[in-house]
Design a protein around this motif. Structure first.
Motif, PDB file in Angstrom:
ATOM      1  N   PRO A   1     -39.744   4.322 -16.576  1.00  0.00           N
ATOM      2  CA  PRO A   1     -38.586   4.703 -17.385  1.00  0.00           C
ATOM      3  C   PRO A   1     -37.495   5.390 -16.563  1.00  0.00           C
ATOM      4  O   PRO A   1     -36.302   5.262 -16.868  1.00  0.00           O
ATOM      5  N   ALA A   2     -37.875   6.094 -15.513  1.00  0.00           N
ATOM      6  CA  ALA A   2     -36.881   6.750 -14.661  1.00  0.00           C
ATOM      7  C   ALA A   2     -36.008   5.713 -13.959  1.00  0.00           C
ATOM      8  O   ALA A   2     -34.774   5.837 -13.921  1.00  0.00           O
ATOM      9  N   ARG A   3     -36.635   4.666 -13.419  1.00  0.00           N
ATOM     10  CA  ARG A   3     -35.873   3.586 -12.779  1.00  0.00           C
ATOM     11  C   ARG A   3     -34.997   2.859 -13.794  1.00  0.00           C
ATOM     12  O   ARG A   3     -33.867   2.477 -13.488  1.00  0.00           O
ATOM     13  N   ALA A   4     -35.496   2.666 -14.996  1.00  0.00           N
ATOM     14  CA  ALA A   4     -34.705   1.998 -16.038  1.00  0.00           C
ATOM     15  C   ALA A   4     -33.459   2.817 -16.378  1.00  0.00           C
ATOM     16  O   ALA A   4     -32.369   2.252 -16.545  1.00  0.00           O
ATOM     17  N   ASN A   5     -33.587   4.129 -16.455  1.00  0.00           N
ATOM     18  CA  ASN A   5     -32.425   4.977 -16.739  1.00  0.00           C
ATOM     19  C   ASN A   5     -31.433   4.976 -15.584  1.00  0.00           C
ATOM     20  O   ASN A   5     -30.222   4.980 -15.813  1.00  0.00           O
ATOM     21  N   ILE A   6     -31.922   4.955 -14.359  1.00  0.00           N
ATOM     22  CA  ILE A   6     -31.023   4.867 -13.213  1.00  0.00           C
ATOM     23  C   ILE A   6     -30.284   3.531 -13.238  1.00  0.00           C
ATOM     24  O   ILE A   6     -29.068   3.475 -13.033  1.00  0.00           O
ATOM     25  N   LYS A   7     -31.003   2.459 -13.506  1.00  0.00           N
ATOM     26  CA  LYS A   7     -30.378   1.133 -13.559  1.00  0.00           C
ATOM     27  C   LYS A   7     -29.274   1.107 -14.618  1.00  0.00           C
ATOM     28  O   LYS A   7     -28.181   0.594 -14.368  1.00  0.00           O
ATOM     29  N   GLU A   8     -29.527   1.652 -15.794  1.00  0.00           N
ATOM     30  CA  GLU A   8     -28.522   1.672 -16.860  1.00  0.00           C
ATOM     31  C   GLU A   8     -27.339   2.561 -16.473  1.00  0.00           C
ATOM     32  O   GLU A   8     -26.186   2.231 -16.735  1.00  0.00           O
ATOM     33  N   LEU A   9     -27.616   3.689 -15.821  1.00  0.00           N
ATOM     34  CA  LEU A   9     -26.535   4.572 -15.382  1.00  0.00           C
ATOM     35  C   LEU A   9     -25.641   3.869 -14.365  1.00  0.00           C
ATOM     36  O   LEU A   9     -24.411   3.940 -14.452  1.00  0.00           O
ATOM     37  N   VAL A  10     -26.235   3.180 -13.413  1.00  0.00           N
ATOM     38  CA  VAL A  10     -25.455   2.445 -12.403  1.00  0.00           C
ATOM     39  C   VAL A  10     -24.643   1.339 -13.071  1.00  0.00           C
ATOM     40  O   VAL A  10     -23.463   1.151 -12.767  1.00  0.00           O
ATOM     41  N   ARG A  11     -25.253   0.612 -14.009  1.00  0.00           N
ATOM     42  CA  ARG A  11     -24.507  -0.420 -14.734  1.00  0.00           C
ATOM     43  C   ARG A  11     -23.304   0.202 -15.449  1.00  0.00           C
ATOM     44  O   ARG A  11     -22.184  -0.290 -15.359  1.00  0.00           O
ATOM     45  N   HIS A  12     -23.526   1.302 -16.135  1.00  0.00           N
ATOM     46  CA  HIS A  12     -22.446   1.993 -16.836  1.00  0.00           C
ATOM     47  C   HIS A  12     -21.327   2.400 -15.875  1.00  0.00           C
ATOM     48  O   HIS A  12     -20.147   2.169 -16.143  1.00  0.00           O
ATOM     49  N   LYS A  13     -21.691   3.001 -14.755  1.00  0.00           N
ATOM     50  CA  LYS A  13     -20.681   3.444 -13.790  1.00  0.00           C
ATOM     51  C   LYS A  13     -19.883   2.264 -13.245  1.00  0.00           C
ATOM     52  O   LYS A  13     -18.660   2.307 -13.176  1.00  0.00           O
ATOM     53  N   LEU A  14     -20.590   1.204 -12.841  1.00  0.00           N
ATOM     54  CA  LEU A  14     -19.906   0.061 -12.248  1.00  0.00           C
ATOM     55  C   LEU A  14     -19.000  -0.645 -13.249  1.00  0.00           C
ATOM     56  O   LEU A  14     -17.848  -0.967 -12.946  1.00  0.00           O
ATOM     57  N   VAL A  15     -19.496  -0.883 -14.446  1.00  0.00           N
ATOM     58  CA  VAL A  15     -18.754  -1.671 -15.432  1.00  0.00           C
ATOM     59  C   VAL A  15     -17.777  -0.819 -16.231  1.00  0.00           C
ATOM     60  O   VAL A  15     -16.582  -1.123 -16.307  1.00  0.00           O
ATOM     61  N   ASP A  16     -18.265   0.259 -16.823  1.00  0.00           N
ATOM     62  CA  ASP A  16     -17.471   1.037 -17.768  1.00  0.00           C
ATOM     63  C   ASP A  16     -16.563   2.075 -17.115  1.00  0.00           C
ATOM     64  O   ASP A  16     -15.530   2.432 -17.680  1.00  0.00           O
ATOM     65  N   VAL A  17     -16.956   2.590 -15.964  1.00  0.00           N
ATOM     66  CA  VAL A  17     -16.173   3.661 -15.332  1.00  0.00           C
ATOM     67  C   VAL A  17     -15.320   3.128 -14.188  1.00  0.00           C
ATOM     68  O   VAL A  17     -14.116   3.349 -14.145  1.00  0.00           O
ATOM     69  N   LEU A  18     -15.929   2.420 -13.266  1.00  0.00           N
ATOM     70  CA  LEU A  18     -15.222   2.016 -12.059  1.00  0.00           C
ATOM     71  C   LEU A  18     -14.531   0.658 -12.164  1.00  0.00           C
ATOM     72  O   LEU A  18     -13.751   0.296 -11.297  1.00  0.00           O
ATOM     73  N   GLY A  19     -14.820  -0.085 -13.213  1.00  0.00           N
ATOM     74  CA  GLY A  19     -14.144  -1.357 -13.427  1.00  0.00           C
ATOM     75  C   GLY A  19     -14.501  -2.428 -12.418  1.00  0.00           C
ATOM     76  O   GLY A  19     -13.666  -3.243 -12.050  1.00  0.00           O
ATOM     77  N   CYS A  20     -15.745  -2.446 -11.963  1.00  0.00           N
ATOM     78  CA  CYS A  20     -16.162  -3.408 -10.944  1.00  0.00           C
ATOM     79  C   CYS A  20     -16.525  -4.777 -11.501  1.00  0.00           C
ATOM     80  O   CYS A  20     -16.632  -5.735 -10.739  1.00  0.00           O
ATOM     81  N   ALA A  21     -16.728  -4.894 -12.802  1.00  0.00           N
ATOM     82  CA  ALA A  21     -17.160  -6.169 -13.380  1.00  0.00           C
ATOM     83  C   ALA A  21     -16.137  -7.257 -13.115  1.00  0.00           C
ATOM     84  O   ALA A  21     -14.930  -7.064 -13.283  1.00  0.00           O
ATOM     85  N   GLY A  22     -16.610  -8.411 -12.649  1.00  0.00           N
ATOM     86  CA  GLY A  22     -15.753  -9.565 -12.439  1.00  0.00           C
ATOM     87  C   GLY A  22     -14.907  -9.529 -11.179  1.00  0.00           C
ATOM     88  O   GLY A  22     -14.027 -10.361 -10.997  1.00  0.00           O
ATOM     89  N   LYS A  23     -15.172  -8.610 -10.278  1.00  0.00           N
ATOM     90  CA  LYS A  23     -14.343  -8.497  -9.067  1.00  0.00           C
ATOM     91  C   LYS A  23     -14.934  -9.173  -7.849  1.00  0.00           C
ATOM     92  O   LYS A  23     -14.305  -9.204  -6.819  1.00  0.00           O
ATOM     93  N   LEU A  24     -16.128  -9.723  -7.963  1.00  0.00           N
ATOM     94  CA  LEU A  24     -16.765 -10.344  -6.811  1.00  0.00           C
ATOM     95  C   LEU A  24     -15.937 -11.481  -6.275  1.00  0.00           C
ATOM     96  O   LEU A  24     -15.760 -11.629  -5.071  1.00  0.00           O
ATOM     97  N   ASP A  25     -15.355 -12.295  -7.162  1.00  0.00           N
ATOM     98  CA  ASP A  25     -14.547 -13.432  -6.713  1.00  0.00           C
ATOM     99  C   ASP A  25     -13.332 -12.988  -5.902  1.00  0.00           C
ATOM    100  O   ASP A  25     -12.896 -13.686  -4.987  1.00  0.00           O
ATOM    101  N   SER A  26     -12.783 -11.800  -6.189  1.00  0.00           N
ATOM    102  CA  SER A  26     -11.603 -11.347  -5.454  1.00  0.00           C
ATOM    103  C   SER A  26     -11.960 -10.851  -4.053  1.00  0.00           C
ATOM    104  O   SER A  26     -11.103 -10.732  -3.200  1.00  0.00           O
ATOM    105  N   VAL A  27     -13.255 -10.578  -3.826  1.00  0.00           N
ATOM    106  CA  VAL A  27     -13.695 -10.125  -2.511  1.00  0.00           C
ATOM    107  C   VAL A  27     -13.943 -11.305  -1.586  1.00  0.00           C
ATOM    108  O   VAL A  27     -13.647 -11.263  -0.407  1.00  0.00           O
ATOM    109  N   TYR A  28     -14.484 -12.383  -2.128  1.00  0.00           N
ATOM    110  CA  TYR A  28     -14.855 -13.522  -1.295  1.00  0.00           C
ATOM    111  C   TYR A  28     -13.889 -14.653  -1.458  1.00  0.00           C
ATOM    112  O   TYR A  28     -13.575 -15.323  -2.206  1.00  0.00           O
TER     113      TYR A  28
END
Length: 162
Positions: free
Chosen positions: A135-162
């Protein structure tokens, strides 16, 4: 200002390491009595960005110190009064500027510690790390998903890098 090992610049704009970035005296309290940290120095970030256009900026010590995990820790035997971090909306703003990396290690440690404390409090007979780390790893995974998608706006940016 410090140069990091990955050809980027770490600037001080109000961030610092850990879950206690600010003393209570440096903060104000909102109508609910919750500590509100001073704002990040976006004027400094803008000036650095103007002088070094396109240069990647890193924010060290930028954990938001999620209060749900601070509460989880405190409700399960921890003692973390007045732990407060950088508000997520300020991290979002920094990420929209020249900041390309935001360090959030304290948030990850809070998620892991809170989850493990809660697990042991609810299951005092357990001792197998596979049981409490799952459960600890699951909470970390969800926190990272939240930060990347909801806070930092990283979703969908992979194509702009490559």
């Amino acid at each position: 200002v410090a140069k990091t090992g990955c050809d980027s610049l770490a600037i001080a704009i109000g961030t610092s390491h850990g879950a206690y970035k600010f003393t209570a005296a440096q903060c104000t309290r909102n109508e609910k009595g919750i500590l509100v940290p001073p704002p990040l120095r976006f004027d400094v970030l803008e000036e650095v960005s103007k002088r070094l256009p396109g240069f990647p900026i890193v924010l060290h010590g930028s954990s938001s110190v999620p209060q749900n995990y601070v509460k989880m820790i405190n409700e399960n035997g921890g003692k973390m009064p007045d732990a407060v971090g950088i508000p997520e909306e300020q991290l979002r703003k920094a990420a929209s500027m020249s900041v390309c990396k935001i360090n959030i290690d304290s948030d990850l440690r809070l998620a892991m510690t809170g989850t493990i404390r809660q697990f042991f409090n609810e299951h005092p007979d357990k001792f197998d790390p596979r049981e409490y780390l799952k459960p600890a790893r699951a909470n970390i995974k969800e926190l990272v998903r939240h930060k990347l998608v909801d806070v930092l706006g990283c979703a969908g940016k992979l194509d702009s890098v490559y």
